[in-house]
Design a protein around this motif. Structure first.
Motif, PDB file in Angstrom:
ATOM      1  N   LEU A  70       1.029  -1.160   0.159  1.00 58.01           N
ATOM      2  CA  LEU A  70       0.020   0.094   0.109  1.00 58.01           C
ATOM      3  C   LEU A  70       0.778   1.194  -0.141  1.00 58.01           C
ATOM      4  CD1 LEU A  70      -3.126  -0.517   2.337  1.00 58.01           C
ATOM      5  CD2 LEU A  70      -2.911  -0.250  -0.031  1.00 58.01           C
ATOM      6  N   LYS A  71       1.855   1.516   0.924  1.00 56.16           N
ATOM      7  CA  LYS A  71       2.584   2.358   1.009  1.00 56.16           C
ATOM      8  C   LYS A  71       3.540   2.970  -0.350  1.00 56.16           C
ATOM      9  CE  LYS A  71       6.030   4.423   3.921  1.00 56.16           C
ATOM     10  NZ  LYS A  71       6.942   4.234   5.069  1.00 56.16           N
ATOM     11  N   SER A  72       3.849   1.660  -0.853  1.00 60.53           N
ATOM     12  CA  SER A  72       4.836   1.987  -2.071  1.00 60.53           C
ATOM     13  C   SER A  72       4.054   2.051  -3.255  1.00 60.53           C
ATOM     14  CB  SER A  72       5.647   0.518  -2.336  1.00 60.53           C
ATOM     15  OG  SER A  72       6.262   0.399  -3.548  1.00 60.53           O
ATOM     16  N   ILE A  73       2.834   1.396  -3.636  1.00 64.13           N
ATOM     17  CA  ILE A  73       2.098   1.592  -4.821  1.00 64.13           C
ATOM     18  C   ILE A  73       1.151   2.890  -4.576  1.00 64.13           C
ATOM     19  CG2 ILE A  73       0.496   0.628  -6.314  1.00 64.13           C
ATOM     20  CD1 ILE A  73       1.540  -1.884  -5.540  1.00 64.13           C
ATOM     21  N   SER A  74       0.344   2.981  -3.633  1.00 62.10           N
ATOM     22  CA  SER A  74      -0.422   4.143  -3.501  1.00 62.10           C
ATOM     23  C   SER A  74      -0.020   5.297  -2.797  1.00 62.10           C
ATOM     24  CB  SER A  74      -1.838   3.491  -2.751  1.00 62.10           C
ATOM     25  OG  SER A  74      -1.727   3.367  -1.457  1.00 62.10           O
ATOM     26  N   GLY A  75       1.162   5.467  -2.531  1.00 61.26           N
ATOM     27  CA  GLY A  75       1.888   6.566  -1.967  1.00 61.26           C
ATOM     28  C   GLY A  75       2.181   7.621  -2.976  1.00 61.26           C
ATOM     29  N   ILE A  76       2.132   8.923  -2.172  1.00 65.58           N
ATOM     30  CA  ILE A  76       1.991  10.235  -2.944  1.00 65.58           C
ATOM     31  C   ILE A  76       3.151  10.319  -3.880  1.00 65.58           C
ATOM     32  CG2 ILE A  76       2.271  12.681  -2.829  1.00 65.58           C
ATOM     33  CD1 ILE A  76       0.916  12.830  -0.244  1.00 65.58           C
ATOM     34  N   ASP A  77       4.374   9.834  -3.652  1.00 65.26           N
ATOM     35  CA  ASP A  77       5.432   9.971  -4.488  1.00 65.26           C
ATOM     36  C   ASP A  77       5.242   9.064  -5.620  1.00 65.26           C
ATOM     37  OD1 ASP A  77       6.856  11.916  -3.245  1.00 65.26           O
ATOM     38  OD2 ASP A  77       7.775  10.526  -1.938  1.00 65.26           O
ATOM     39  N   ASN A  78       4.773   7.608  -5.645  1.00 65.40           N
ATOM     40  CA  ASN A  78       4.502   6.949  -6.648  1.00 65.40           C
ATOM     41  C   ASN A  78       3.347   7.324  -7.462  1.00 65.40           C
ATOM     42  OD1 ASN A  78       5.397   4.287  -7.917  1.00 65.40           O
ATOM     43  ND2 ASN A  78       3.088   3.728  -7.387  1.00 65.40           N
ATOM     44  N   LEU A  79       2.485   7.845  -6.993  1.00 64.21           N
ATOM     45  CA  LEU A  79       1.372   8.331  -7.783  1.00 64.21           C
ATOM     46  C   LEU A  79       1.797   9.429  -8.780  1.00 64.21           C
ATOM     47  CD1 LEU A  79      -1.974   7.765  -5.447  1.00 64.21           C
ATOM     48  CD2 LEU A  79      -0.999   6.327  -7.634  1.00 64.21           C
ATOM     49  N   ALA A  80       2.393  10.553  -7.907  1.00 65.01           N
ATOM     50  CA  ALA A  80       2.962  11.575  -8.791  1.00 65.01           C
ATOM     51  C   ALA A  80       3.695  11.164  -9.876  1.00 65.01           C
ATOM     52  CB  ALA A  80       3.629  12.674  -7.816  1.00 65.01           C
ATOM     53  N   SER A  81       4.453  10.287  -9.566  1.00 66.57           N
ATOM     54  CA  SER A  81       5.690   9.844 -10.609  1.00 66.57           C
ATOM     55  C   SER A  81       4.546   9.213 -11.791  1.00 66.57           C
ATOM     56  CB  SER A  81       6.700   8.526 -10.061  1.00 66.57           C
ATOM     57  OG  SER A  81       7.210   8.275 -11.124  1.00 66.57           O
ATOM     58  N   LEU A 139       0.085   0.432 -11.740  1.00 65.18           N
ATOM     59  CA  LEU A 139       0.064   0.538 -10.395  1.00 65.18           C
ATOM     60  C   LEU A 139      -0.247  -0.784  -9.714  1.00 65.18           C
ATOM     61  CD1 LEU A 139      -2.265   3.793 -10.046  1.00 65.18           C
ATOM     62  CD2 LEU A 139       0.297   3.410  -9.518  1.00 65.18           C
ATOM     63  N   THR A 140       0.269  -1.890 -10.409  1.00 62.90           N
ATOM     64  CA  THR A 140      -0.113  -3.307  -9.773  1.00 62.90           C
ATOM     65  C   THR A 140       1.091  -3.924  -8.733  1.00 62.90           C
ATOM     66  OG1 THR A 140       0.644  -4.303 -11.699  1.00 62.90           O
ATOM     67  CG2 THR A 140      -1.700  -3.932 -11.522  1.00 62.90           C
ATOM     68  N   GLU A 141       2.231  -3.312  -9.073  1.00 65.17           N
ATOM     69  CA  GLU A 141       3.468  -3.758  -8.132  1.00 65.17           C
ATOM     70  C   GLU A 141       4.170  -2.576  -8.083  1.00 65.17           C
ATOM     71  OE1 GLU A 141       6.260  -5.517 -11.249  1.00 65.17           O
ATOM     72  OE2 GLU A 141       4.265  -6.697 -10.938  1.00 65.17           O
ATOM     73  N   PRO A 142       5.000  -2.629  -6.775  1.00 61.11           N
ATOM     74  CA  PRO A 142       5.917  -1.462  -6.513  1.00 61.11           C
ATOM     75  C   PRO A 142       6.969  -1.414  -7.672  1.00 61.11           C
ATOM     76  CG  PRO A 142       5.853  -3.283  -4.699  1.00 61.11           C
ATOM     77  CD  PRO A 142       5.209  -3.900  -5.922  1.00 61.11           C
ATOM     78  N   ARG A 143       7.464   0.006  -7.710  1.00 60.56           N
ATOM     79  CA  ARG A 143       8.496   0.155  -8.770  1.00 60.56           C
ATOM     80  C   ARG A 143       9.460   1.253  -8.009  1.00 60.56           C
ATOM     81  NH1 ARG A 143       8.083   4.149 -12.015  1.00 60.56           N
ATOM     82  NH2 ARG A 143       6.645   5.798 -11.970  1.00 60.56           N
ATOM     83  N   ALA A 144      10.467   1.320  -8.630  1.00 58.24           N
ATOM     84  CA  ALA A 144      11.694   2.397  -8.106  1.00 58.24           C
ATOM     85  C   ALA A 144      11.015   3.619  -8.643  1.00 58.24           C
ATOM     86  CB  ALA A 144      12.904   1.911  -8.667  1.00 58.24           C
ATOM     87  N   LEU A 145      11.284   4.552  -7.652  1.00 59.31           N
ATOM     88  CA  LEU A 145      10.892   5.887  -8.148  1.00 59.31           C
ATOM     89  C   LEU A 145      12.206   6.541  -8.729  1.00 59.31           C
ATOM     90  CD1 LEU A 145       8.892   7.073  -4.822  1.00 59.31           C
ATOM     91  CD2 LEU A 145       7.959   6.549  -7.077  1.00 59.31           C
ATOM     92  N   PRO A 146      11.746   7.611  -9.763  1.00 55.36           N
ATOM     93  CA  PRO A 146      12.951   8.088 -10.233  1.00 55.36           C
ATOM     94  C   PRO A 146      13.661   9.111  -9.307  1.00 55.36           C
ATOM     95  CG  PRO A 146      10.889   9.098 -11.308  1.00 55.36           C
ATOM     96  CD  PRO A 146      10.540   7.910 -10.126  1.00 55.36           C
TER      97      PRO A 146
END
Length: 146
Positions: A70-81, A139-146
């Motif tokens: 949840l934190k990784s996928i739906s977090g603000i930074d990931n969604l903004a990315s 948004l189905t799995e965690p990914r590295a943020l830029p």
């Protein structure tokens, strides 16, 4: 105004193969001027979290793993990315204080969630379509943020 709505519609049609029927719902999702996107973003957050946790639950993984997803996928930074990756900022109506400056990560994140909810509502609450959109957004799995 019509141009941005058309851009948002084209985006959803191209990404999720979904044709929006109600322009008012789409406008609510991309219009930061009225603050109405916050209502639809709240629903979008719940829908996104449901999809993430529904997939997680079937794996039998620990609660800690579910929390981390949840934190990784739906977090603000990931969604903004994700919003930046897909060029979503091009069709957002910024509020008055944002004119001429790049949109912040909260605005971008809220718009992604609002788009998810707009598709859900516009489609007659079709969760299969929501799942397809979430997957198409990446948004189905965690990914590295830029």
């Amino acid at each position: 105004m019509a141009d941005k709505i058309e851009q948002a519609r084209s985006f959803l049609e191209g990404l999720a193969r979904y044709h929006v029927r109600d322009d008012d719902l789409l406008l609510e999702a991309i219009n930061l001027r009225q603050g109405s996107e916050q209502r639809v973003a709240l629903l979008g957050r719940a829908l996104l979290e449901y999809v993430i946790l529904d997939d997680w639950y079937s794996t039998g993984a620990s609660k800690a793993t579910g929390d981390a997803l949840l934190k990784s996928i739906s977090g603000i930074d990931n969604l903004a990315s994700i919003a930046r990756l897909h060029g979503i900022e091009r069709f957002i109506f910024p509020h008055g204080g944002q004119k001429g400056v790049p949109l912040g990560r909260t605005s971008l994140s809220d718009t992604v969630k609002a788009l998810i909810a707009a598709v859900y509502l516009d489609s007659g609450k079709d969760m299969d379509l929501v799942r397809s959109l979430v997957a198409a957004l990446g948004l189905t799995e965690p990914r590295a943020l830029p």
